[in-house]
Design a protein around this motif. Structure first.
Motif, PDB file in Angstrom:
ATOM      1  N   LEU A 127      37.835  33.361  53.560  1.00 58.38           N
ATOM      2  CA  LEU A 127      38.831  33.881  54.492  1.00 58.38           C
ATOM      3  C   LEU A 127      40.220  33.900  53.849  1.00 58.38           C
ATOM      4  CD1 LEU A 127      38.374  34.964  57.225  1.00 58.38           C
ATOM      5  CD2 LEU A 127      38.907  32.748  58.215  1.00 58.38           C
ATOM      6  N   ALA A 128      40.506  32.855  53.055  1.00 60.33           N
ATOM      7  CA  ALA A 128      41.800  32.805  52.358  1.00 60.33           C
ATOM      8  C   ALA A 128      41.900  33.968  51.372  1.00 60.33           C
ATOM      9  CB  ALA A 128      41.957  31.472  51.638  1.00 60.33           C
ATOM     10  N   LEU A 129      40.807  34.232  50.666  1.00 59.37           N
ATOM     11  CA  LEU A 129      40.808  35.344  49.704  1.00 59.37           C
ATOM     12  C   LEU A 129      41.004  36.672  50.423  1.00 59.37           C
ATOM     13  CD1 LEU A 129      37.897  34.121  47.429  1.00 59.37           C
ATOM     14  CD2 LEU A 129      40.253  34.495  46.682  1.00 59.37           C
ATOM     15  N   ARG A 130      40.403  36.773  51.615  1.00 58.78           N
ATOM     16  CA  ARG A 130      40.562  38.015  52.373  1.00 58.78           C
ATOM     17  C   ARG A 130      42.041  38.260  52.713  1.00 58.78           C
ATOM     18  NH1 ARG A 130      38.495  42.097  55.301  1.00 58.78           N
ATOM     19  NH2 ARG A 130      39.755  42.632  57.110  1.00 58.78           N
ATOM     20  N   GLN A 131      42.743  37.199  53.073  1.00 66.32           N
ATOM     21  CA  GLN A 131      44.157  37.387  53.426  1.00 66.32           C
ATOM     22  C   GLN A 131      44.945  37.849  52.208  1.00 66.32           C
ATOM     23  OE1 GLN A 131      44.042  37.471  56.542  1.00 66.32           O
ATOM     24  NE2 GLN A 131      42.077  36.430  56.351  1.00 66.32           N
ATOM     25  N   ALA A 132      44.592  37.277  51.039  1.00 63.55           N
ATOM     26  CA  ALA A 132      45.271  37.715  49.816  1.00 63.55           C
ATOM     27  C   ALA A 132      44.967  39.190  49.560  1.00 63.55           C
ATOM     28  CB  ALA A 132      44.817  36.860  48.642  1.00 63.55           C
ATOM     29  N   ALA A 133      43.694  39.559  49.715  1.00 66.95           N
ATOM     30  CA  ALA A 133      43.289  40.945  49.469  1.00 66.95           C
ATOM     31  C   ALA A 133      43.994  41.899  50.435  1.00 66.95           C
ATOM     32  CB  ALA A 133      41.775  41.081  49.601  1.00 66.95           C
ATOM     33  N   ARG A 134      44.160  41.457  51.685  1.00 67.45           N
ATOM     34  CA  ARG A 134      44.840  42.313  52.668  1.00 67.45           C
ATOM     35  C   ARG A 134      46.274  42.606  52.240  1.00 67.45           C
ATOM     36  NH1 ARG A 134      44.591  39.662  58.261  1.00 67.45           N
ATOM     37  NH2 ARG A 134      45.486  41.617  58.986  1.00 67.45           N
ATOM     38  N   ARG A 135      46.852  41.674  51.485  1.00 66.63           N
ATOM     39  CA  ARG A 135      48.221  41.911  51.009  1.00 66.63           C
ATOM     40  C   ARG A 135      48.223  42.612  49.656  1.00 66.63           C
ATOM     41  NH1 ARG A 135      50.617  35.980  52.130  1.00 66.63           N
ATOM     42  NH2 ARG A 135      50.213  35.979  54.361  1.00 66.63           N
ATOM     43  N   GLY A 136      47.045  43.024  49.216  1.00 65.10           N
ATOM     44  CA  GLY A 136      46.989  43.799  47.986  1.00 65.10           C
ATOM     45  C   GLY A 136      46.583  43.028  46.752  1.00 65.10           C
ATOM     46  N   ALA A 137      46.173  41.768  46.905  1.00 65.04           N
ATOM     47  CA  ALA A 137      45.774  40.989  45.737  1.00 65.04           C
ATOM     48  C   ALA A 137      44.504  41.560  45.125  1.00 65.04           C
ATOM     49  CB  ALA A 137      45.554  39.533  46.122  1.00 65.04           C
ATOM     50  N   ARG A 138      44.387  41.389  43.810  1.00 63.91           N
ATOM     51  CA  ARG A 138      43.175  41.802  43.115  1.00 63.91           C
ATOM     52  C   ARG A 138      42.237  40.603  43.083  1.00 63.91           C
ATOM     53  NH1 ARG A 138      42.800  43.031  36.674  1.00 63.91           N
ATOM     54  NH2 ARG A 138      40.560  43.454  36.648  1.00 63.91           N
ATOM     55  N   ILE A 139      41.011  40.805  43.530  1.00 60.77           N
ATOM     56  CA  ILE A 139      40.039  39.718  43.571  1.00 60.77           C
ATOM     57  C   ILE A 139      38.882  40.088  42.646  1.00 60.77           C
ATOM     58  CG2 ILE A 139      38.633  38.231  45.063  1.00 60.77           C
ATOM     59  CD1 ILE A 139      41.493  38.255  46.051  1.00 60.77           C
ATOM     60  N   VAL A 140      38.605  39.225  41.688  1.00 64.71           N
ATOM     61  CA  VAL A 140      37.520  39.480  40.742  1.00 64.71           C
ATOM     62  C   VAL A 140      36.492  38.359  40.858  1.00 64.71           C
ATOM     63  CG1 VAL A 140      36.933  39.933  38.334  1.00 64.71           C
ATOM     64  CG2 VAL A 140      39.217  40.505  39.179  1.00 64.71           C
ATOM     65  N   VAL A 141      35.233  38.735  41.054  1.00 61.25           N
ATOM     66  CA  VAL A 141      34.169  37.745  41.168  1.00 61.25           C
ATOM     67  C   VAL A 141      33.269  37.855  39.944  1.00 61.25           C
ATOM     68  CG1 VAL A 141      32.165  37.040  42.504  1.00 61.25           C
ATOM     69  CG2 VAL A 141      34.216  37.819  43.683  1.00 61.25           C
ATOM     70  N   VAL A 142      33.180  36.771  39.204  1.00 66.02           N
ATOM     71  CA  VAL A 142      32.307  36.736  38.033  1.00 66.02           C
ATOM     72  C   VAL A 142      31.213  35.734  38.340  1.00 66.02           C
ATOM     73  CG1 VAL A 142      32.219  36.316  35.561  1.00 66.02           C
ATOM     74  CG2 VAL A 142      34.331  37.176  36.587  1.00 66.02           C
ATOM     75  N   ASP A 143      29.989  36.212  38.507  1.00 70.11           N
ATOM     76  CA  ASP A 143      28.945  35.316  38.979  1.00 70.11           C
ATOM     77  C   ASP A 143      27.574  35.923  38.735  1.00 70.11           C
ATOM     78  OD1 ASP A 143      29.458  32.869  41.286  1.00 70.11           O
ATOM     79  OD2 ASP A 143      27.393  33.467  40.837  1.00 70.11           O
ATOM     80  N   PRO A 144      26.591  35.098  38.422  1.00 69.64           N
ATOM     81  CA  PRO A 144      25.228  35.647  38.313  1.00 69.64           C
ATOM     82  C   PRO A 144      24.627  35.912  39.686  1.00 69.64           C
ATOM     83  CG  PRO A 144      25.316  33.352  37.545  1.00 69.64           C
ATOM     84  CD  PRO A 144      26.675  33.702  38.038  1.00 69.64           C
ATOM     85  N   ARG A 145      25.186  35.304  40.716  1.00 70.71           N
ATOM     86  CA  ARG A 145      24.606  35.428  42.063  1.00 70.71           C
ATOM     87  C   ARG A 145      25.219  36.616  42.800  1.00 70.71           C
ATOM     88  NH1 ARG A 145      26.507  29.550  43.725  1.00 70.71           N
ATOM     89  NH2 ARG A 145      28.287  30.387  42.599  1.00 70.71           N
ATOM     90  N   PRO A 146      24.579  37.098  43.816  1.00 75.14           N
ATOM     91  CA  PRO A 146      25.171  38.186  44.601  1.00 75.14           C
ATOM     92  C   PRO A 146      26.194  37.616  45.582  1.00 75.14           C
ATOM     93  CG  PRO A 146      22.979  37.677  45.428  1.00 75.14           C
ATOM     94  CD  PRO A 146      23.248  36.707  44.315  1.00 75.14           C
ATOM     95  N   VAL A 147      27.354  37.266  45.088  1.00 75.31           N
ATOM     96  CA  VAL A 147      28.372  36.618  45.929  1.00 75.31           C
ATOM     97  C   VAL A 147      28.899  37.615  46.961  1.00 75.31           C
ATOM     98  CG1 VAL A 147      30.671  35.593  45.917  1.00 75.31           C
ATOM     99  CG2 VAL A 147      29.021  34.991  44.136  1.00 75.31           C
TER     100      VAL A 147
END
Lengths: 798, 162, 425
Positions: A389-409
Motif C-alpha cells: 500500500l505504501a508503494l502504491r501511494q508512491a506510485a500514485r505520485r509518479g514514483a518508479r517502482i521496479v520489482v526484481v524477483d523470481p516469483r510472480p510478485v
C-alpha cells in the motif's frame, strides 16, 4: 507560509494547506464526512462550511476546498454556518433509516455525532425513503446500503488508495449504489479499511457484528503482530474475548490503514485450543508447582552437567522486554546457549538488518514519499502487506517502482517487473553496489548497475529487500548497494523485510550469540540437555522439521512458554501459558528499528462465549476468572530472576545497559515510536554454498510466505480460514510444457525433505526453472518453511 | 458471451482499444456497440465490455449505470422516450404519456407483453420547437397529439414486423 | 418586424442540410482561408477577444478572455473539446445548426484550433443527436477530402483532426469538467477547479472547451472583423447575433437567429407568433431551464447578458420558454426541479439530496397539502443550496425556485391558503 485567523486564533501553515486542516492544527475540528487526511479533499459532502469574513475569499465556503491564504479571517461557527450545516444533516437524514438502536456503528457513527451536534432532532421530511438490496461482500465486511450518506470515502479508499477494482459506485443522483458488480468477497487485501473510513453503518466489520457496543469495549493502543512492519492498531475486547482490531494512525508507519491480515488475524487470542494452564507433562499444575519444577530441573542440570547444558530460544513474537529478560536469565544461569530465532538464516538476516545505520533505513513514510523504489526478492503482499500500500501511494505520485524477483510478485499498482532467477539476484545486487562502473561481468550485473544509476539520479530512492529470498549475504549486499546508490546530499534508504514483529529486537540482543543450528548440534551431541522456548516454535520454524524433532527428542527437558498451541507445545515436558500481545504491555522493534510500545488491552481469560458455551455465564463463585492463568512471559522471567515484575524498571534497565535502546523508557503507546539509536555490529557471515540446477528435470524450489496461512498467529484466526488457499505449486509455462504437466492437475513435488502432492498453477510472470510453493500451515506442505538455503526439487505427474 | 457481438466486432473493438493511448475513453463506444447489437446491455454485456477494455466488470458497471441511455435491463424491440421536460410538459406531454400507457397497457419503465415497446420518460430531446415530442427508436415525433399515437404505434409496429 | 441577416443560420433550408458544396458556395471556409493565409494564431485570438463574443452554452463567459488563459504557444498535446451535450430543457439551437449546416461548426473548430495551437478536437455530442452526428461525420469526411481538415490544411502547415464522441445521456455531461471525465471514460462527476481545463483538462492536458454555437461564430468574426461583429448587436455592450429558441405556450415555436439585445416582447411577438390561443403572457424562462423567470413587466428587457442580469436572471442558452396565464407556476417549477433532481450526478449533498427535498416541498404545495412551514423550508432550501453545491447544476436548478418565490409569492401563498392549486378547476 500563509498566516490566517480562525476563530480568533492565528496560525501559520505550509503553503497548500486547506482551511479545514489549518483549523485542525489549532485543535478546531470542522465537521466533515468526505474529507479524510489520507484521501484528501473532494468537496462532496459539503458539510465543512465555514464563514470567511475577510481576505481573498468571502462568505460561506467549504473549508476543505479552500487553501489557506494570508489575511483570511474565518469563523467556523457563525449563525449562518450552523444553520447551513444543520441543513446538510437534514438532507442526509432524509433517506437515512432510524435504526440507530440496532446499528452496528452505534457509538462510533460520525453521522450520529453530527446529527446530535447539529441539533437535527425532528424530521421535517415525511416522504418515503429510498431502500436498497445489500450484497454479500464476503467474510469480512457487512453491507447495509440503506444507511449510506454517499460521502464516497469507501470508493476512494478502495480504488484510489488501495488499488482495488471490484468495489465502486454505481448509478447517479439519489440512487447511488456503493458495492460490487455482483455478490462476492472483496478482492483487495485491504478491504477492511472500508470499516474504518465509512462514517456510518454501511460497511461494518462482519466478524465483530452483534458482539458489543463500542462503549463496552476495552481498547488500548497496540501494535499488529502479524508481520515485521509494526502497524499501529487498536484492538477491542469484551468478556475476555478479543472482538476486533481497527487501524490506529501512525504517520511514520502504517499511516491510517492496515491490511486484512492484521485486522482480521486477531482470532488467535480467543482460540478454543489455546492452552491456558501450566502443564507438567500432560498434567495440569499450579503456577507454583510448575515454577518449582522448572527451577528444580534447571538447578539439577547445572549441578550435573554445568550451565552449558541449558539452552534458550526466544522468537520474533516475543516482546523486547521478554527477549531482554530471557537474556538476563540465561546470563544469570551462566548459559551462553541463547538465541532469538529458530530459523538460522532468518536469524542471520535480522542481525544484518539491525546492523544498518538507523538514519539510512526507510520507514513506511519514507516509502510513501519516495520517487523510486527497487524491490529485490521482496513480495510485499505476502511478507509485509502494508508495504504494498505504501508503494502504491508512491506510485500514485509518479514514483518508479521496479520489482526484481523470481516469483510472480503481485502489487496493487502497475510497475516494472523483472523475473530474475534466484541465482541472478546476487549478481544484480553486485551490480547495484557499483552503479558508477562501466563494464560488468554479466548481464545481470549490468542490469543491477543500470538500476543503481537510476537510484543515484532519484531524489528520494529506496531499496527494499526480502530477507527470506536474499538470505543474510543478500541482505548485506543490499545494504551496501543502498550506500553505493545514495545520491549526493541524499540517502538511498533501505528496508529489509524480516520474519516477525520483533525480529529486529532479537537481532539487537543477539550479539555474537549462537544460531539455533548450533543449539541443535549441542542437543544432537548430548551437550545440551534442556531447551527453554519462550514464545518460540522451533518445530514449525526450523527449516528441517525432522532434524529438529529428533534433536528435541534427545533433550531431558523441553520447557515451552507460549500463548498458542504450537507444534513445539505438543512436545513440551513443562508448559507455561503466556499472555497474547493484547493481554499485556510491552515493546516491539519493527523492521526499520523503530521501538514501539503497546498497552495491555484486557486481562487474559477464557472468553465468556466459550466458558458459558453460548449459555448464561456459569453460576458458581470463584476468585479467578476462568482461563486467566496466562502470564506475560517477562513477568515470569522477572520472578525467576527474583525481582519485581515492573515494566518500567525492565525498560530502564535495558536502556541503561544498552544505550542503543535510548528512549525506550520514555515511550508511550500512542506515540510514533522511536528508532534504536545505533546499529549492532555486522555479523560475520559464512559464504553460502553455491547452488545450481544440475539435472534438466530439476527446479529451484522457493518456499515463500503467503498473505494468509503462513504467519502463525493470524493462521489461528477462524475468519481467515475462509480466504486461505489450498496448497499449490507455481511453474512457468515453459517448465510446464517441458515437464509435460497439465494446469490444475495434481503434481508430485519431490525434495530432499520429502514429497508432496499439490495442485499445479501456471504463471507467466515467474522466472523459468523455479517452482514456487507457498507456506501453508495446517496443510500437507506445512513442513516447508520459507527462507531456507536454496533447494532443488523435481516435479512430476502425480 | 461471444454471441453478444460477432468475433469480428470484438476483434475490431479490441484493436481500437489497443491503438488508443487511453483505452478507457472507449468504454461508451463498446457499450453502444453491445447495445446496438442486442437492444440492451446485459450482465454478460458488461463482462464482455470489461474484457474488451481490460477493465473489471465493476469499472464498466460504474460507467454503464451512470448513463440513462445505456439500458441495463431488457427493453422491447423499440424504446419509446417521451419527453417530460418543461416545453413538452407545457404543451401536453402528460396527456401523451397517459395515452401511451393506455394504448400499451403498461406503466412507464415497463415493456409490453409482446416485447415490442418499452415506455420511458426522458429529459429534453432538444425538440422544444416541436413540443410535445417523443422518440421511438431512432425516429423523432414532434407536435404529437394524443389522437395520433395509435397510428404512430401501428406504424412503428409494422416497421418491426416487416 | 426587425430581423437580421443570418450568420449561423444563413444556410438553413427547409429541404435539409447543406454540405460542403453548398457551404462553400455561400462563403464557407473563407474565414479559415483568411485565418490560415493572413493571420497569426495570436491575431485570431485578438480578433475574437475584441469581438466581445460570449460563450453561448449558458454561462456567458467572454470567449476571448477564456482563450487568453489557454497556453496556446506551449508545445505538447492540447485539445479542443466542443460541448455538444445540449440538454437543458428549452434549448435546441445547436441541434438546429447541426441539422442545417454541419460545416459551420467544423470551420469554427478548425480556426479555433489554429488560434490555440491545438491539433486534436473532440465534438462531444449527446446521444439523442444521432442525426447530427451523421451530418458531422459526413462533413468531416468531406472536409478531409478537400484538404480543409487533417494534415497541412490548405498548405499552411497547420494540421488538425476532429473526432465525434457519442454520449449516452445525462445533463451533467454538459458541465465542462464532467464532460471531460465522460470523454475519458470516467464517471462524469464534475472536477474541482482549479486546475481549470485550460491548464489541466482532457487526459491531464490543456483543453479549450466551447459550445457549438460559440465556435460557429468564429468564422464570421474572422471574415467580418471584430468591429463589424460587435456592431451586429442592438445593445451597446452586446456583440453579434444569437440563436434563440422560442418554445412553450407560443403560436409558432421555433429557433431563430436575431441580434443580441433583441427585446424579449418583440422576439416573442415577431418570431413566436405571440402567446398561443390568444391567451396572455404570464412568465417565461429567458434562457433555458436554469434561468429565473421573467414576467410581463420584463417584456421590454433586451436579451443580452448584462440587461438580464440586472433583472435577476440570465441569458443562459437563449432558450425562451413562455408560459401563458393559465399556467400554475408551482407546477412549472416542480417540473423543472424534477428534471434537475433526476439529472444530478449524485456527487454533492445539496444537489443530490437537496433537490429531491425541494421537489417534495413543491409537490406538497401543488397538491394543496403545503403549509406555511413548508414554504419556510422552501425558502431555506433556496438560501442553503445556492452557492453551496460542487458545480453549477444545483445553482441553476434553484433559478426557477428563486423566480417563483420572487415573482409568484402570492400564487404560492394561494396554494397554501386554498388548500389546492388555484389554477386547476
Amino acid at each position: 507560509m500563509p498566516t490566517l485567523t480562525i476563530d480568533n486564533q492565528t496560525i501559520t501553515v505550509p503553503e497548500g494547506t486547506n482551511v479545514l486542516e489549518a483549523a485542525r492544527q489549532l485543535g478546531i475540528e470542522v465537521p466533515h464526512f468526505c474529507h479524510h487526511e489520507a484521501l484528501g479533499s473532494v468537496g462532496a459532502c459539503r458539510l465543512c462550511a465555514v464563514e470567511f469574513l475577510e481576505g481573498p475569499v468571502k462568505g460561506i465556503q467549504m473549508s476543505c476546498m479552500v487553501l489557506a491564504k494570508d489575511d483570511m479571517v474565518i469563523d467556523t461557527g457563525s449563525d449562518g454556518v450552523l444553520a447551513y450545516r444543520a441543513q446538510v444533516i437534514e438532507w442526509l437524514m432524509t433517506n437515512h433509516p432510524h435504526d440507530c438502536p440496532v446499528c452496528d456503528e452505534g457509538g462510533e457513527c460520525q453521522l450520529q455525532d453530527m446529527t446530535v451536534a447539529g441539533g437535527h432532532g425532528v424530521r421535517r421530511y415525511t416522504g418515503p425513503k429510498r431502500t436498497y438490496q445489500n450484497q454479500d461482500l464476503g467474510p469480512f465486511i457487512a453491507h447495509e446500503m440503506n444507511r449510506c450518506i454517499q460521502c464516497y470515502r469507501c470508493v476512494r479508499t478502495y480504488q484510489e488508495y488501495c488499488g482495488g477494482k471490484d468495489f465502486g459506485v454505481m448509478g447517479t443522483r439519489q440512487r447511488l449504489y456503493f458495492g460490487r458488480f455482483s455478490d462476492g468477497p472483496l478482492e483487495s487485501p485491504f478491504s477492511g479499511n472500508l470499516v474504518d473510513v465509512c462514517p456510518t453503518g454501511v460497511l461494518t466489520d462482519k466478524t465483530y457484528r452483534y458482539k458489543s457496543r463500542i462503549w463496552d469495549l476495552q481498547e488500548a493502543p497496540s501494535i499488529c503482530p502479524h508481520c515485521s512492519l509494526g502497524c499501529a492498531v487498536i484492538p477491542g475486547a469484551r468478556y475476555q474475548e478479543l472482538q476486533r482490531r481497527r487501524a490506529r494512525t501512525n504517520r511514520r508507519t502504517n499511516g491510517h490503514f492496515i491490511c486484512d491480515r492484521g485486522r482480521f488475524g486477531y482470532g488467535y487470542v480467543n482460540h478454543p485450543d489455546r492452552p491456558r494452564a501450566p502443564l507438567l507433562g500432560h498434567r495440569r499444575v499450579t503456577w507454583q508447582e510448575a515454577l518449582a519444577a522448572l527451577q528444580n530441573h534447571l538447578h539439577e542440570f547445572c549441578e550435573l552437567y554445568g550451565s552449558g547444558s541449558i539452552s534458550m530460544l526466544s522468537s520474533s513474537r516475543a516482546s523486547l522486554e521478554t527477549q531482554f529478560l530471557t537474556k538476563r536469565w540465561a546470563n544469570a544461569l551462566g548459559s551462553g546457549q541463547l538465541c532469538f530465532e529458530a530459523h538460522p538464516r532468518r536469524d542471520q538476516a535480522a542481525r544484518v538488518a539491525a546492523s544498518q545505520a538507523p538514519d539510512c533505513s526507510a520507514s513506511m513514510e519514507d516509502i510513501r514519499s519516495c520517487d523510486m523504489a527497487v524491490l529485490v526478492g521482496a513480495d510485499p503482499l505476502a511478507e509485509a502487506p502494508m508495504l504494498a500500500l505504501a508503494l502504491r501511494q508512491a506510485a500514485r505520485r509518479g514514483a518508479r517502482i521496479v520489482v526484481v524477483d523470481p516469483r510472480p510478485v503481485e502489487l496493487p499498482i502497475d510497475c516494472e517487473r523483472h523475473a530474475a532467477a534466484p541465482e541472478e539476484l546476487p549478481r544484480i545486487l553486485q551490480g547495484l553496489t557499483r552503479p558508477q562502473q562501466n563494464a560488468f561481468a554479466s548481464a545481470s550485473e549490468e542490469f543491477g548497475g543500470a538500476l543503481g544509476r537510476a537510484l543515484l539520479e532519484a531524489k528520494n530512492p529506496v531499496l527494499i529487500g526480502g530477507s527470506d529470498l536474499l538470505g543474510p549475504q543478500g541482505c548485506q549486499m543490499l545494504l551496501k548497494a543502498a550506500e553505493a546508490c545514495s545520491p549526493t546530499g541524499s540517502t538511498c534508504r533501505s528496508m529489509l523485510l524480516l520474519a516477525g514483529p520483533n525480529s529486529f529486537g532479537g537481532a539487537m540482543l543477539s550479539d555474537d550469540g549462537p544460531g539455533f543450528d548450533a543449539l541443535l548440534e549441542g542437543m544432537e551431541q548430548g551437550r545440551i540437555k534442556s531447551l527453554v522456548c519462550i514464545e518460540a516454535d522451533p518445530v514449525a520454524d526450523y527449516p528441517d522439521r525432522k532434524r529438529c524433532r529428533a534433536a528435541l527428542a534427545r533433550l531431558d527437558l523441553l520447557v515451552v512458554f507460549d500463548c498458542a498451541a504450537t507444534a513445539t507445545v505438543q512436545e513440551a515436558d513443562l508448559f507455561f501459558p503466556t499472555t497474547a500481545l493484547e493481554e499485556a504491555a510491552g515493546t516491539l522493534v519493527n523492521n526499520e528499528g523503530r521501538m514501539q510500545a503497546f498497552e495491555k488491552v484486557f486481562s487474559a481469560g477464557t472468553p465468556l462465549l466459550q466458558s458459558a458455551a453460548g449459555d448464561h455465564p456459569p453460576r458458581f463463585f470463584s476468585r479467578d476468572i476462568p482461563g486467566s492463568h496466562p502470564q506475560p512471559a517477562w513477568t515470569t522471567l522477572a520472578r525467576l530472576l527474583g525481582r519485581d515484575a515492573e515494566l518500567e524498571k525492565v525498560r530502564r534497565e535495558l536502556e541503561k545497559i544498552d544505550p542503543r535502546f535510548d528512549g525506550l523508557a520514555g515511550l508511550t503507546a500512542d506515540s510514533e515510536g522511536c528508532r534504536v539509536v545505533a546499529p549492532r555490529q555486522a555479523p560475520a557471515l559464512v559464504a553460502a554454498p553455491a547452488s545450481g540446477v544440475t539435472a534438466s528435470d530439476q527446479l529451484h524450489l522457493l518456499v515463500t510466505e503467503h498473505l494468509y496461512g503462513s504467519e502463525l498467529l493470524s493462521d489461528l484466526s477462524p475468519c481467515l480460514q475462509a480466504v486461505k488457499s489450498d496448497p499449490y505449486v507455481w511453474l512457468h509455462p515453459q517448465d510446464v510444457a517441458r515437464l509435460k504437466l497439465v494446469e490444475g492437475k495434481p503434481v508430485r513435488l519431490c525434495t530432499s525433505l520429502g514429497e508432496w502432492t499439490l495442485e499445479l498453477r501456471i504463471n507467466g510472470d515467474i522466472s523459468p526453472g523455479v517452482a514456487v510453493v507457498p507456506r501453508l500451515r495446517g496443510t500437507v506442505v506445512e513442513t516447508l518453511v520459507p527462507g531456507s538455503e536454496p533447494m532443488l526439487c523435481r516435479i512430476e505427474k502425480a | 458471451m461471444a454471441t453478444l457481438l460477432s468475433e469480428k466486432q470484438i476483434a475490431q473493438l479490441k484493436r481500437r482499444v489497443k491503438e488508443t493511448p487511453h483505452p478507457r475513453e472507449m468504454v461508451l463506444d463498446v457499450l453502444h456497440a453491445i447495445q446496438d447489437a442486442n437492444g440492451w446491455v446485459s450482465d454478460e454485456g458488461v463482462e464482455l465490455a470489461a474484457i474488451v477494455l481490460g477493465l473489471s466488470s465493476l469499472q464498466v458497471e460504474e460507467i454503464a449505470t451512470f448513463y440513462d441511455k445505456i439500458y441495463r435491463r431488457p427493453v422491447g424491440r423499440k424504446v419509446i422516450h417521451v419527453c417530460d421536460s418543461i416545453c413538452c410538459w407545457s404543451r401536453g406531454s402528460e396527456a401523451i404519456m397517459l395515452r401511451l400507457q393506455q394504448l400499451l397497457a403498461i406503466a412507464p419503465g415497463e415493456t409490453t407483453a409482446d416485447g415490442m415497446f418499452t415506455l420511458l420518460p426522458t429529459c429534453c430531446l432538444g425538440a422544444c420547437g416541436e413540443a410535445p415530442a417523443l422518440r421511438i427508436g431512432r425516429t423523432l415525433y414532434g407536435g404529437v397529439e394524443p389522437e395520433q399515437l395509435e397510428a404512430i404505434l401501428d406504424k412503428e409496429r409494422a416497421e418491426v414486423e416487416s | 418586424m426587425r430581423s437580421c441577416e443570418p450568420l449561423l443560420f444563413k444556410n438553413r433550408r427547409a429541404e435539409g442540410p447543406v454540405f460542403l458544396e453548398g457551404y462553400r458556395k455561400n462563403g464557407g471556409y473563407q474565414g479559415l482561408e483568411k485565418a490560415l493565409r493572413g493571420m497569426s494564431p495570436a491575431d485570431v485570438r485578438e480578433e475574437v477577444k475584441a469581438s466581445g463574443l460570449r460563450g453561448r452554452g449558458g454561462a456567458g463567459f467572454p470567449t476571448g478572455v477564456k482563450w487568453s488563459f489557454f497556453p496556446s504557444d506551449d508545445a505538447g498535446e492540447k485539445y479542443l473539446v466542443c460541448n455538444g451535450d445540449e440538454m437543458e430543457p428549452g434549448t435546441f439551437k445547436d441541434r438546429q445548426l447541426l441539422l442545417a449546416d454541419p460545416h459551420h461548426l467544423l470551420e469554427g473548430i478548425i480556426i479555433s484550433c489554429y488560434a490555440l495551437g491545438i491539433g486534436t478536437a473532440y465534438i462531444f455530442l449527446r446521444d439523442a443527436y444521432r442525426e447530427c452526428a451523421g451530418n458531422l461525420e459526413r462533413a468531416i469526411d468531406e472536409a478531409a477530402q478537400a484538404g480543409l481538415l487533417g494534415d497541412d490544411i490548405l498548405g499552411s502547415g497547420f494540421s488538425c483532426e476532429i473526432h465525434v464522441h457519442r454520449s449516452a445521456g445525462r445533463y451533467i455531461c454538459g458541465e465542462e469538467t464532467a464532460l471531460l471525465n465522460s470523454l475519458e471514460g470516467l464517471r462524469p462527476n464534475p472536477r474541482s477547479k482549479p486546475p481549470f481545463p485550460a491548464i489541466k483538462g482532457l487526459f491531464g492536458r490543456p483543453t479549450a472547451l466551447n459550445n457549438i454555437e460559440t465556435l460557429a461564430n468564429i468564422p464570421h468574426i474572422v471574415t467580418g472583423g471584430a468591429a463589424w461583429y460587435k456592431s451586429l448587436a442592438l445593445t451597446e455592450q452586446g456583440a453579434g447575433t444569437k440563436l434563440y429558441g422560442l418554445a412553450g405556450h407560443l403560436e409558432t415555436p421555433c429557433c431563430v437567429e436575431a441580434p443580441i439585445g433583441m427585446p424579449l416582447g418583440e422576439l416573442i411577438r415577431d418570431f413566436g407568433g405571440g402567446v398561443w390561443k390568444n391567451r396572455s403572457f404570464k412568465a417565461c424562462l429567458p434562457g433555458g431551464a436554469s434561468t429565473p423567470y421573467l414576467t410581463a413587466e420584463h417584456l421590454d428587457v433586451a436579451l443580452d447578458y448584462e440587461p438580464l442580469e440586472q433583472v435577476g436572471t440570465r441569458l443562459g442558452t437563449g432558450g425562451v420558454v413562455v408560459f401563458d396565464d393559465r399556467t400554475c407556476m408551482v407546477a412549472a417549477t416542480l417540473n423543472l426541479l424534477r428534471f434537475f433532481a433526476r439529472e444530478s450526478c449524485g456527487w454533492c449533498t445539496p444537489c443530490r439530496d437537496g433537490l429531491p427535498l425541494v421537489c417534495w416541498l413543491l409537490e406538497r404545495l401543488e397538491r394543496g397539502e403545503g403549509t406555511r412551514e413548508d414554504l419556510t423550508m422552501l425558502q431555506e432550501q433556496l438560501s442553503h443550496i445556492n452557492g453551496r453545491s460542487f458545480c453549477a447544476l444545483a445553482l441553476g436548478a434553484m433559478g426557477p425556485v428563486d423566480g417563483l418565490l420572487r415573482h409568484f409569492a402570492e400564487e404560492v401563498e394561494d396554494h397554501i391558503r386554498m388548500g389546492r392549486c388555484p389554477l386547476q378547476d
